[in-house]
Design a protein around this motif. Structure first.
Motif, PDB file in Angstrom:
ATOM      1  N   LEU A 165      92.670  48.282  46.757  1.00  0.00           N
ATOM      2  CA  LEU A 165      93.429  47.428  47.513  1.00  0.00           C
ATOM      3  C   LEU A 165      92.614  46.061  48.219  1.00  0.00           C
ATOM      4  N   GLY A 166      91.279  46.406  48.060  1.00  0.00           N
ATOM      5  CA  GLY A 166      90.207  45.481  48.561  1.00  0.00           C
ATOM      6  C   GLY A 166      90.211  45.703  49.928  1.00  0.00           C
ATOM      7  N   SER A 167      90.360  46.679  50.467  1.00  0.00           N
ATOM      8  CA  SER A 167      90.093  47.275  51.790  1.00  0.00           C
ATOM      9  C   SER A 167      88.751  47.625  52.268  1.00  0.00           C
ATOM     10  N   TYR A 168      88.040  46.512  52.853  1.00  0.00           N
ATOM     11  CA  TYR A 168      86.498  46.743  53.268  1.00  0.00           C
ATOM     12  C   TYR A 168      86.431  46.509  54.641  1.00  0.00           C
ATOM     13  N   PRO A 169      85.257  47.468  55.329  1.00  0.00           N
ATOM     14  CA  PRO A 169      84.610  48.303  54.741  1.00  0.00           C
ATOM     15  C   PRO A 169      85.356  49.830  54.451  1.00  0.00           C
ATOM     16  N   LEU A 170      84.942  50.515  53.369  1.00  0.00           N
ATOM     17  CA  LEU A 170      85.200  51.635  53.295  1.00  0.00           C
ATOM     18  C   LEU A 170      85.146  52.660  54.159  1.00  0.00           C
ATOM     19  N   VAL A 171      86.033  53.551  54.476  1.00  0.00           N
ATOM     20  CA  VAL A 171      86.059  54.500  55.600  1.00  0.00           C
ATOM     21  C   VAL A 171      84.738  55.139  55.662  1.00  0.00           C
ATOM     22  N   TRP A 172      84.187  56.033  54.567  1.00  0.00           N
ATOM     23  CA  TRP A 172      83.205  56.767  54.760  1.00  0.00           C
ATOM     24  C   TRP A 172      81.872  55.934  55.008  1.00  0.00           C
ATOM     25  N   ILE A 173      81.682  54.643  54.568  1.00  0.00           N
ATOM     26  CA  ILE A 173      80.489  53.839  54.465  1.00  0.00           C
ATOM     27  C   ILE A 173      80.587  53.207  55.940  1.00  0.00           C
ATOM     28  N   ASN A 174      81.761  53.265  56.751  1.00  0.00           N
ATOM     29  CA  ASN A 174      81.750  52.617  58.058  1.00  0.00           C
ATOM     30  C   ASN A 174      81.545  53.878  59.250  1.00  0.00           C
ATOM     31  N   ASP A 175      81.630  55.156  58.745  1.00  0.00           N
ATOM     32  CA  ASP A 175      81.541  56.001  59.580  1.00  0.00           C
ATOM     33  C   ASP A 175      80.984  57.209  59.115  1.00  0.00           C
ATOM     34  N   VAL A 176      79.551  57.424  59.474  1.00  0.00           N
ATOM     35  CA  VAL A 176      78.933  58.566  58.924  1.00  0.00           C
ATOM     36  C   VAL A 176      79.468  59.778  59.075  1.00  0.00           C
ATOM     37  N   ASN A 177      80.222  60.015  59.906  1.00  0.00           N
ATOM     38  CA  ASN A 177      80.923  61.206  60.343  1.00  0.00           C
ATOM     39  C   ASN A 177      81.364  61.934  59.113  1.00  0.00           C
ATOM     40  N   PHE A 178      82.081  61.098  58.268  1.00  0.00           N
ATOM     41  CA  PHE A 178      82.519  61.677  56.876  1.00  0.00           C
ATOM     42  C   PHE A 178      81.472  62.376  56.126  1.00  0.00           C
ATOM     43  N   LEU A 196      80.123  48.571  49.103  1.00  0.00           N
ATOM     44  CA  LEU A 196      79.794  47.574  50.009  1.00  0.00           C
ATOM     45  C   LEU A 196      80.635  46.519  50.282  1.00  0.00           C
ATOM     46  N   GLY A 197      81.606  46.105  49.018  1.00  0.00           N
ATOM     47  CA  GLY A 197      82.175  44.891  49.334  1.00  0.00           C
ATOM     48  C   GLY A 197      81.120  43.558  49.432  1.00  0.00           C
ATOM     49  N   SER A 198      80.056  43.672  48.713  1.00  0.00           N
ATOM     50  CA  SER A 198      79.287  42.704  48.575  1.00  0.00           C
ATOM     51  C   SER A 198      79.606  41.854  47.498  1.00  0.00           C
ATOM     52  N   TYR A 199      80.197  40.587  47.590  1.00  0.00           N
ATOM     53  CA  TYR A 199      80.620  39.614  46.507  1.00  0.00           C
ATOM     54  C   TYR A 199      80.054  38.582  46.673  1.00  0.00           C
ATOM     55  N   PRO A 200      79.514  37.477  45.650  1.00  0.00           N
ATOM     56  CA  PRO A 200      79.814  37.919  44.390  1.00  0.00           C
ATOM     57  C   PRO A 200      78.601  38.905  43.906  1.00  0.00           C
ATOM     58  N   LEU A 201      78.763  39.836  42.742  1.00  0.00           N
ATOM     59  CA  LEU A 201      77.753  40.807  42.555  1.00  0.00           C
ATOM     60  C   LEU A 201      76.694  39.929  41.670  1.00  0.00           C
ATOM     61  N   VAL A 202      75.465  40.539  41.935  1.00  0.00           N
ATOM     62  CA  VAL A 202      74.395  39.715  41.555  1.00  0.00           C
ATOM     63  C   VAL A 202      74.292  39.226  40.246  1.00  0.00           C
ATOM     64  N   TRP A 203      74.476  40.031  39.162  1.00  0.00           N
ATOM     65  CA  TRP A 203      74.373  39.736  37.845  1.00  0.00           C
ATOM     66  C   TRP A 203      75.499  38.657  37.451  1.00  0.00           C
ATOM     67  N   ILE A 204      76.850  38.814  38.147  1.00  0.00           N
ATOM     68  CA  ILE A 204      77.797  37.798  37.809  1.00  0.00           C
ATOM     69  C   ILE A 204      77.387  36.392  38.238  1.00  0.00           C
ATOM     70  N   ASN A 205      76.760  36.526  39.291  1.00  0.00           N
ATOM     71  CA  ASN A 205      76.327  35.117  40.078  1.00  0.00           C
ATOM     72  C   ASN A 205      75.044  34.415  39.322  1.00  0.00           C
ATOM     73  N   ASP A 206      74.395  34.986  38.587  1.00  0.00           N
ATOM     74  CA  ASP A 206      73.047  34.613  38.006  1.00  0.00           C
ATOM     75  C   ASP A 206      72.800  35.281  36.640  1.00  0.00           C
ATOM     76  N   VAL A 207      73.152  34.310  35.565  1.00  0.00           N
ATOM     77  CA  VAL A 207      73.155  34.583  34.273  1.00  0.00           C
ATOM     78  C   VAL A 207      71.893  35.298  33.868  1.00  0.00           C
ATOM     79  N   ASN A 208      70.769  35.132  34.491  1.00  0.00           N
ATOM     80  CA  ASN A 208      69.460  35.413  34.035  1.00  0.00           C
ATOM     81  C   ASN A 208      69.202  36.883  33.894  1.00  0.00           C
ATOM     82  N   PHE A 209      70.270  37.730  34.805  1.00  0.00           N
ATOM     83  CA  PHE A 209      69.986  38.993  34.603  1.00  0.00           C
ATOM     84  C   PHE A 209      70.617  39.671  33.044  1.00  0.00           C
ATOM     85  N   MET A 210      71.719  38.912  32.574  1.00  0.00           N
ATOM     86  CA  MET A 210      72.146  39.110  31.348  1.00  0.00           C
ATOM     87  C   MET A 210      71.134  38.780  30.308  1.00  0.00           C
ATOM     88  N   TYR A 211      70.328  37.665  30.389  1.00  0.00           N
ATOM     89  CA  TYR A 211      69.311  37.345  29.486  1.00  0.00           C
ATOM     90  C   TYR A 211      68.081  38.355  29.514  1.00  0.00           C
TER      91      TYR A 211
END
Lengths: 202, 202, 202
Positions: free
Chosen positions: C54-67, A54-69
């Motif tokens: 490449l860090g190219s977001y959003p991914l093609v298939w996530i952005n377009d359900v036709n895939f 999804l390109g959702s940064y930062p990842l949950v566990w990288i942002n919050d060390v409680n997940f490691m614990y």
């Protein structure tokens, strides 16, 4: 501290236990590092893959060390209660089932918040739940859990679909989490009990 | 051209050699493409995973083609000195050890710059060092190096921890790199010599 | 709806079919979920990896359900024409070849648009084409296709290189796509026919 957060932490503990259990099944020879690493991958793999897709940064566990614990707690629980846990292997798989139910609905909702199509959201929910186990199985050269177990990823897809329908009808969020999560647990329990399997392709 | 850059390029050459060596161990039948691909994955896998987890774009090797050239140089060195290199297999594993020492401290520092918790930074440092080898082993259906070798990823975690402590006490950066890197090399050499292993989980 | 879009959708259908075919080869026991999952991974794996690197977001298939729909269409085609398709296995591999040719040139161009060095663009084009199959093979514990088949990824690298040269000389885009794609198909067909293989490393 929201209820969702508590559930996420509990889900992480449960997944770390279930990962460590799978590591133990694979080999009695596993050392502390190996078991911890496998528990870690199982717990954070699915959510990390979802967020990286999804390109959702930062990842949950990288942002919050409680997940490691939470993962370390899971591994320690596993260690000290191993002999007692081992006898209840069947009952324990219910933990894994609760874990995938929880991660499916949380993952589906998170994907929706990114504005993706419901079909994609359901896939992301299923990925959150099962891909940690898939990565774990790939690293340990085992056939991935989704190709092996009775109705497993499919139960997640069913729960995610129900979540999306109730979401569409604006059902209360907590209620939706409970109903959709229970559907997944229900399908999994019945699938194990009645040995359901997905129809063969041919 | 900073000293760090020279070390990163040298580390990449060393990792490509160590990857090609592992490819050769696996099968004598490997063709040029296979060996180059495996050397490439070993060299860039760990750093790429770290950067994708951190969301650090652009990836180092995608932004700077010199890392690709470094990999090709490593593969060519491997090819032309293979028969002589093969006799010194044991001595050569020291190259791999220097590679993981270098990548651990560089990776730990890079993660710190992203503002993550020290525990996460240590994991990212260890990932930078060992995950290239893990991806390589997974692609070639081998048990991943971290489950196989004497104290390996654990040595990286120890070095990363020392780096974090010295960093906290504001020890000079170059000095910290040298001390923490040497700790990793020292632990690995002793582990191989005395056949140390991590305690079994059970 | 551009011609490129139609080709991307067709390429996705073709890759889903080729993935499902590979799943069938692996085991006659595959269920609907397993085959669909493998077709899905084969179709979206390479492009997803390229975009995540490449860090190219959003991914093609996530952005377009036709895939996703394209993948389902591919799986259904595979199911209903399986017995007839199975007899033409050899002819069918031409589909896979057209798929990798298409994905290589599209992937190379996309990477170029990110301003990367031509050497990196060629690697990204090759990754787009072959890494879906590599991930599929890793999940099913098979030796990855790129280590197994006659001149495969190398054909993609050759086509990507030709694309980059023609791009440099500002050849018309559509013409470049056709010429570079045909080179890949041509090399693959000759490689299969004459059983070409890459020279051994040693």
């Amino acid at each position: 501290m929201s209820i969702q957060y508590i559930f996420e932490i509990l889900g992480t503990i449960v997944f770390a236990i279930s990962g460590a259990l799978a590591a133990g099944e694979k080999s009695e020879e596993q050392d502390w590092f190996g078991v911890t690493f496998i528990g870690f991958i199982t717990a954070i793999g699915g959510g990390s893959l979802r967020d990286m897709l999804l390109g959702s940064y930062p990842l949950v566990w990288i942002n919050d060390v409680n997940f490691m614990y939470a993962i370390f707690v899971g591994i320690l629980i596993m260690r000290f209660f191993y002999s007692s846990l081992d006898r209840y292997r069947r009952e324990l798989s219910l933990f894994d089932t609760m874990g995938i139910a929880l991660f499916t609905v949380l993952g589906t909702e998170k994907a929706l918040e990114f504005g993706v199509h419901p079909v994609i959201a359901a896939i992301m929910g299923m990925f959150s739940a099962v891909m940690g186990g898939v990565i774990r199985d790939t690293l340990t050269n085992t056939t991935p859990v989704i190709f092996r177990k009775e109705v497993y990823a499919t139960a997640c897809l069913a729960g995610a679909t129900l979540f999306l329908i109730l979401y569409r009808f604006e059902v209360d969020r907590t209620l939706n989490f409970i109903i959709s999560g229970l559907l997944i647990i229900f399908i999994r329990v019945l699938a194990v009990y009645f040995k359901w399997s997905i129809p063969k392709f041919r």
